[in-house]
Scaffold this active site. Structure first.
Site, PDB file in Angstrom:
ATOM      1  N   ARG A  32       0.925  -1.089  -0.294  1.00 17.72           N
ATOM      2  CA  ARG A  32       0.363  -0.262  -0.084  1.00 17.72           C
ATOM      3  C   ARG A  32       0.253   1.082   0.137  1.00 17.72           C
ATOM      4  O   ARG A  32       0.927   1.989  -1.068  1.00 17.72           O
ATOM      5  CB  ARG A  32      -0.972   0.013   1.092  1.00 17.72           C
ATOM      6  CG  ARG A  32      -2.075   0.966   0.837  1.00 17.72           C
ATOM      7  CD  ARG A  32      -1.118   2.439   1.170  1.00 17.72           C
ATOM      8  NE  ARG A  32      -0.655   2.648   2.831  1.00 17.72           N
ATOM      9  CZ  ARG A  32      -0.522   3.616   3.283  1.00 17.72           C
ATOM     10  NH1 ARG A  32       0.070   4.508   2.525  1.00 17.72           N
ATOM     11  NH2 ARG A  32      -0.230   3.285   4.855  1.00 17.72           N
ATOM     12  N   HIS A  39       5.644   4.434  12.782  1.00 18.47           N
ATOM     13  CA  HIS A  39       5.530   4.390  11.024  1.00 18.47           C
ATOM     14  C   HIS A  39       6.635   4.813  10.592  1.00 18.47           C
ATOM     15  O   HIS A  39       5.840   6.354  10.318  1.00 18.47           O
ATOM     16  CB  HIS A  39       4.373   4.611  10.547  1.00 18.47           C
ATOM     17  CG  HIS A  39       3.415   4.348   9.130  1.00 18.47           C
ATOM     18  ND1 HIS A  39       3.226   3.547   8.470  1.00 18.47           N
ATOM     19  CD2 HIS A  39       4.527   5.255   8.348  1.00 18.47           C
ATOM     20  CE1 HIS A  39       3.034   4.189   7.086  1.00 18.47           C
ATOM     21  NE2 HIS A  39       3.990   4.859   7.283  1.00 18.47           N
ATOM     22  N   HIS A  65       9.555   6.848   8.213  1.00 20.81           N
ATOM     23  CA  HIS A  65       9.779   6.872   6.559  1.00 20.81           C
ATOM     24  C   HIS A  65      11.273   7.608   6.769  1.00 20.81           C
ATOM     25  O   HIS A  65      11.097   7.932   7.667  1.00 20.81           O
ATOM     26  CB  HIS A  65       9.099   7.980   5.910  1.00 20.81           C
ATOM     27  CG  HIS A  65       7.642   7.672   5.179  1.00 20.81           C
ATOM     28  ND1 HIS A  65       7.401   7.225   3.977  1.00 20.81           N
ATOM     29  CD2 HIS A  65       6.589   7.561   6.155  1.00 20.81           C
ATOM     30  CE1 HIS A  65       6.383   6.599   3.452  1.00 20.81           C
ATOM     31  NE2 HIS A  65       5.486   6.815   5.225  1.00 20.81           N
ATOM     32  N   CYS A 121       4.727   9.415   0.816  1.00 24.17           N
ATOM     33  CA  CYS A 121       3.489   9.272   0.280  1.00 24.17           C
ATOM     34  C   CYS A 121       3.016  10.248  -0.759  1.00 24.17           C
ATOM     35  O   CYS A 121       4.001  11.285  -1.435  1.00 24.17           O
ATOM     36  CB  CYS A 121       2.621  10.390   1.745  1.00 24.17           C
ATOM     37  SG  CYS A 121       1.003  10.819   1.531  1.00 24.17           S
ATOM     38  N   ASN A 176       8.700   3.822   3.296  1.00 25.41           N
ATOM     39  CA  ASN A 176       8.980   4.061   5.266  1.00 25.41           C
ATOM     40  C   ASN A 176      10.679   2.646   4.820  1.00 25.41           C
ATOM     41  O   ASN A 176      11.138   2.927   4.055  1.00 25.41           O
ATOM     42  CB  ASN A 176       8.196   2.288   5.494  1.00 25.41           C
ATOM     43  CG  ASN A 176       6.800   2.932   5.737  1.00 25.41           C
ATOM     44  OD1 ASN A 176       5.742   3.314   4.306  1.00 25.41           O
ATOM     45  ND2 ASN A 176       6.888   3.471   6.868  1.00 25.41           N
TER      46      ASN A 176
END
Ligand code: HMG
Ligand code: MG
Length: 313
Positions: free
Chosen positions: A23, A215, A217, A248, A257
């Site tokens: 995703r 999370h 990046h 994103c 990530n």
């Protein structure tokens, strides 16, 4: 929630790694990735032993055309027993599409920054929470589990600094809606370990630490350091993206990530358990890099001979 209770680290040495590459990674690919490649990626990742694989998103295809095939892609995945396959959902139409495609776990998302939310979901924080309320209510009523994301927890590409109080407020609001896990996103990878630690301690004053995920990046190469600091605080849920895929589309300058294989290497080296087969994961990283015709973003996938990896050479 008492702050000290929230800070109690889990005794367990198990880290739940949440794979978000299909995703968060593929939403940012310039070229259209064939649906069959997405399905195979997810199946290869589950064969590696990953317990959670965020499969796709049911956002507006006008906003993220890369994942417009979610309705066909999700049902095509051969699901492994015991593995969770959450999907990103922004609103009620997205929830209905996700359920029709067979999703039993969703991830809703907002940010600690109004400016970022306006670019990413076309509304401010308060409106996003109003929009998400019936989504979470209906999902829970239909037996669908809900994870929540808070973006920009350590900085925003449009607003700059983000107050820790805003991160706490939004995390608390998502938890109150019924999200069973809150993933705290350093969307543009600006954080450093001491800042990450302070933010986590503040959020853990209001949301139990056991329900928090991180999370990171890796835009500035700080992701593993930030994860190490998060583990020291007691976090045991970490998002990662195979081969370091992604970014994103609505966060200027965001890169992928932390690479899942680099994370697993560190965790196993620390004596933590993940249930993931590292060799198989590195093969999967190489496979997807080949399919996407790109060089590996992860350190591990760049090492040519597996034997050397195992020997730490
Ligand atoms: P909007 O334009 O304000 O919404 O977008 P709208 O309700 O006016 O809808 C516009 C059009 O989209 C309409 O179609 C709707 O039907 C359609 P039209 O009438 O023009 O033909 N539409 C949909 N179609 C299919 N599925 C849907 C859906 N919703 C509307 N679910 C909206 C608002 C939230 C929909 C939009 O802004 C959006 O989809 N944004 C998603 C952006 C995105 O996916 N960003 C990346 C994910 S977030 C991320 O990566 C961060 C994270 O990784 C954590 C971190 O790193 O920090 C999670
Ligand atoms: Mg992300």
């Amino acid at each position: 929630m008492n702050a000290d209770a929230g800070m109690e680290p889990p005794a367990d040495d198990y880290v739940r790694v949440i794979e978000v590459g299909p995703r968060d990674g593929l939403q940012n690919e310039a070229a259209q990735v064939p649906t069959a490649v997405k399905v195979e990626l997810i199946e290869r990742l589950s064969a590696c032993g990953l317990p959670v694989i965020e499969a796709t998103s049911f956002v507006s295809p006008k906003w993220v055309p890369q994942l417009a095939d979610a309705d066909e892609m999700l049902p095509a995945v051969h699901r492994r027993l015991g593995v969770e396959y959450p999907v990103l959902v922004p609103n009620l139409p997205g929830l209905h599409r996700a359920i029709a495609a067979g999703a039993d776990c969703i991830a809703v998302f907002t940010a600690a920054s109004d400016a970022f939310n306006r670019k990413n979901i076309n509304c401010d924080i308060e409106k996003s929470l109003i929009r998400l309320t019936p989504v979470v209510e209906e999902a829970l009523a239909r037996g669908v589990r809900v994870r929540g994301y808070v973006s920009c927890v350590l900085g925003c590409p449009y607003q700059g600094e983000v107050a820790v109080a805003d991160v706490v407020r939004v995390s608390k609001a998502l938890a109150a809606l019924g999200c069973e896990e809150i993933s705290l996103g350093d969307t543009i990878g600006v954080g450093t370990p001491s800042k990450a630690r302070a933010m986590l301690r503040a959020v853990a004053g209001d949301v139990p630490l056991a329900e928090l995920a991180v999370h990171f990046h890796d835009t500035r190469g700080q992701a593993l350091a930030n994860i190490y600091a998060s583990l020291e605080v007691g976090v045991r849920r970490v998002d990662a993206s195979v081969a370091g895929l992604g970014g994103c589309p609505y966060a200027a300058g965001a890169s992928g990530n932390v690479a899942t294989e680099d994370l697993i290497y560190m965790l196993h080296g620390m004596g933590m358990r993940t249930g993931v087969d590292l060799d198989q994961l590195v093969d999967t990283a190489r496979w997807i890099n080949h399919k996407l015709k790109r060089q590996p973003a992860s350190r591990l996938a760049r090492i040519p001979i597996r034997k050397n990896v195992e020997q730490g050479i």
